[in-house]
Design an enzyme around this catalytic site. Structure first.
Site, PDB file in Angstrom:
ATOM      1  N   LEU A 178       6.352  -3.746  -4.368  1.00 21.62           N
ATOM      2  CA  LEU A 178       6.167  -2.866  -3.212  1.00 21.62           C
ATOM      3  C   LEU A 178       4.988  -1.930  -3.424  1.00 21.62           C
ATOM      4  O   LEU A 178       5.153  -0.744  -3.682  1.00 21.62           O
ATOM      5  CB  LEU A 178       7.464  -2.094  -2.976  1.00 21.62           C
ATOM      6  CG  LEU A 178       8.710  -3.000  -2.960  1.00 21.62           C
ATOM      7  CD1 LEU A 178       9.983  -2.177  -2.858  1.00 21.62           C
ATOM      8  CD2 LEU A 178       8.626  -4.029  -1.838  1.00 21.62           C
ATOM      9  N   GLU A 179       3.797  -2.495  -3.320  1.00 16.28           N
ATOM     10  CA  GLU A 179       2.615  -1.703  -3.663  1.00 16.28           C
ATOM     11  C   GLU A 179       2.310  -0.614  -2.663  1.00 16.28           C
ATOM     12  O   GLU A 179       1.731   0.395  -3.021  1.00 16.28           O
ATOM     13  CB  GLU A 179       1.406  -2.607  -3.905  1.00 16.28           C
ATOM     14  CG  GLU A 179       1.612  -3.484  -5.135  1.00 16.28           C
ATOM     15  CD  GLU A 179       0.335  -4.167  -5.595  1.00 16.28           C
ATOM     16  OE1 GLU A 179      -0.728  -3.536  -5.529  1.00 16.28           O
ATOM     17  OE2 GLU A 179       0.421  -5.335  -6.010  1.00 16.28           O
ATOM     18  N   HIS A 180       2.639  -0.815  -1.399  1.00 21.36           N
ATOM     19  CA  HIS A 180       2.515   0.347  -0.514  1.00 21.36           C
ATOM     20  C   HIS A 180       3.797   0.633   0.261  1.00 21.36           C
ATOM     21  O   HIS A 180       3.832   0.554   1.481  1.00 21.36           O
ATOM     22  CB  HIS A 180       1.256   0.346   0.365  1.00 21.36           C
ATOM     23  CG  HIS A 180       0.838  -0.969   0.925  1.00 21.36           C
ATOM     24  ND1 HIS A 180       1.395  -1.506   2.038  1.00 21.36           N
ATOM     25  CD2 HIS A 180      -0.105  -1.850   0.518  1.00 21.36           C
ATOM     26  CE1 HIS A 180       0.809  -2.651   2.307  1.00 21.36           C
ATOM     27  NE2 HIS A 180      -0.090  -2.900   1.394  1.00 21.36           N
TER      28      HIS A 180
END
Ligand SMILES: *[C@@H]1O[C@H](CO)[C@@H](O)[C@H](O)[C@H]1NC(C)=O
Ligand SMILES: *[C@@H]1O[C@H](CO)[C@@H](O)[C@H](O)[C@H]1NC(C)=O
Length: 326
Positions: A178-180
């Site tokens: 969940l990078e952003h």
């Protein structure tokens, strides 16, 4: 205890007459040597270094990396994470596999599974358009994953009413990368839903994993991880891992392994340096072996390595080195 038993036996062996003394001493000396070698061998075989060779690789970010089947046929990986399902949360769902022909994948998934390689699907990633602002959106993504890729909606050869890009092939798990994402999003609701399905008896076990930044804690995945539903945490010690943690990696490693004692923690690293198309944070195999592996293996919940990605690994052959230390 093996060494103690052996030397006790040797010490209490009957002392014979003078003539036999010197040959006894010789035998005894070589027995001790053999015993020492056996002890070394025992530790070598029993030590964590000789454990299962757990190497996971990301696949799906470059068409030139070759097929999923080919990745599994190398025998170098125990899990392949397909990446990414990177549009969701607003009623639209999209899988981006960088132009790999989707029609072949169902057959490849089954092929991999027959060879004992798990295949999972990553949600999130660096691009795309995704968010789970509400319980409703989380339950929507759960339904989509369950019916389209997992055991619902025609998985395992039940008749399908849902479009399943991989047909009746049933994936082994879901990875959260969940990078952003923000801490308020409802990935916990999604994780709890998936965990509930994984405990339904009779079905194929569902492996929930999270691939986090190395800076502790992970903004996006923290709330989901707090559910305790994750079998593994893959910590990315590469690229934009966050803060200084690639420099102070040992500190970050200790925090992650202590925070999730019931999950296996994997060390995530690039399979090639940036100048060869990989990511920053590349570690030479020799450095990895001498400077990292002993520290990693101190954690009781050390799991193995996660490599970014199959394309880089195919160029560099990195996994063939690290395989035996995982
Ligand atoms: C969302 O789900 C969680 C967990 O099931 C629950 O505690 C919470 O009250 C729900 N929130 C809303 C707005 O329904
Ligand atoms: C990295 O470490 C340096 C020196 O300790 C510190 O000044 C800097 O703020 C740190 N950067 C981040 C992003 O934590």
């Amino acid at each position: 205890s093996f060494a103690t038993t052996t030397s006790t036996k040797l010490a209490s062996a009957p002392r014979s007459k003078g003539a036999k003394r010197s040959s006894m001493a010789l035998t005894r000396c070589s027995l001790v040597t053999v015993a020492a070698l056996l002890v070394q061998l025992f530790f070598f075989l029993a030590g964590p270094a000789a454990a299962a060779g757990q190497v996971t690789v990301f696949w799906g970010r470059n068409k030139d990396e070759g097929s999923l089947r080919e990745a599994c046929d190398t025998g170098l990986y125990t899990m392949v994470v397909m990446s990414f399902l990177n549009v969701y949360g607003h009623g639209d769902y999209r899988l981006d596999l960088s132009g790999h022909p989707v029609s072949d994948i169902g057959g490849d998934v089954k092929h991999c599974q027959r060879k004992g390689v798990l295949v999972s699907l990553a949600i999130g990633g660096p691009g795309g358009a995704y968010s789970l602002p509400t319980n409703q959106s989380a339950l929507g993504l759960f339904d989509h994953l369950w019916n389209t890729y997992l055991g619902g909606g025609g998985g395992g050869s039940r008749r399908s009413s849902v479009a399943r890009p991989f047909g009746d092939a049933v994936l082994d798990g879901v990875d959260f990368i969940l990078e952003h994402a923000t801490p308020a999003e409802r990935y916990d609701v999604l994780a709890a839903g998936l965990a509930k399905r994984s405990s339904v008896s009779g079905g194929r076990p569902l492996h929930l994993t999270a691939t986090t930044r190395c800076a502790f804690p992970d903004r996006g995945a923290g709330r989901a991880l707090a559910t305790g539903a994750f079998e593994r945490v893959h910590v990315r010690f590469y690229g934009d891992g966050g803060g200084n943690c690639t420099l102070y990696w040992e500190d970050a490693w200790d925090r992650w392994t202590a925070a999730y004692p019931r999950s296996r923690v994997y060390f995530g690293l690039p399979a090639a340096p940036p100048e060869q198309g990989g990511r920053s944070g590349y570690i030479y195999p020799k450095t990895l072996y001498y400077s990292y592996v002993p520290a990693l293996q101190k954690a009781a919940n050390y799991g193995g390595f996660v490599l970014w990605d199959r394309y880089s690994d195919k160029q560099s052959g990195y996994s063939s080195y690290v395989h035996s230390w995982a």
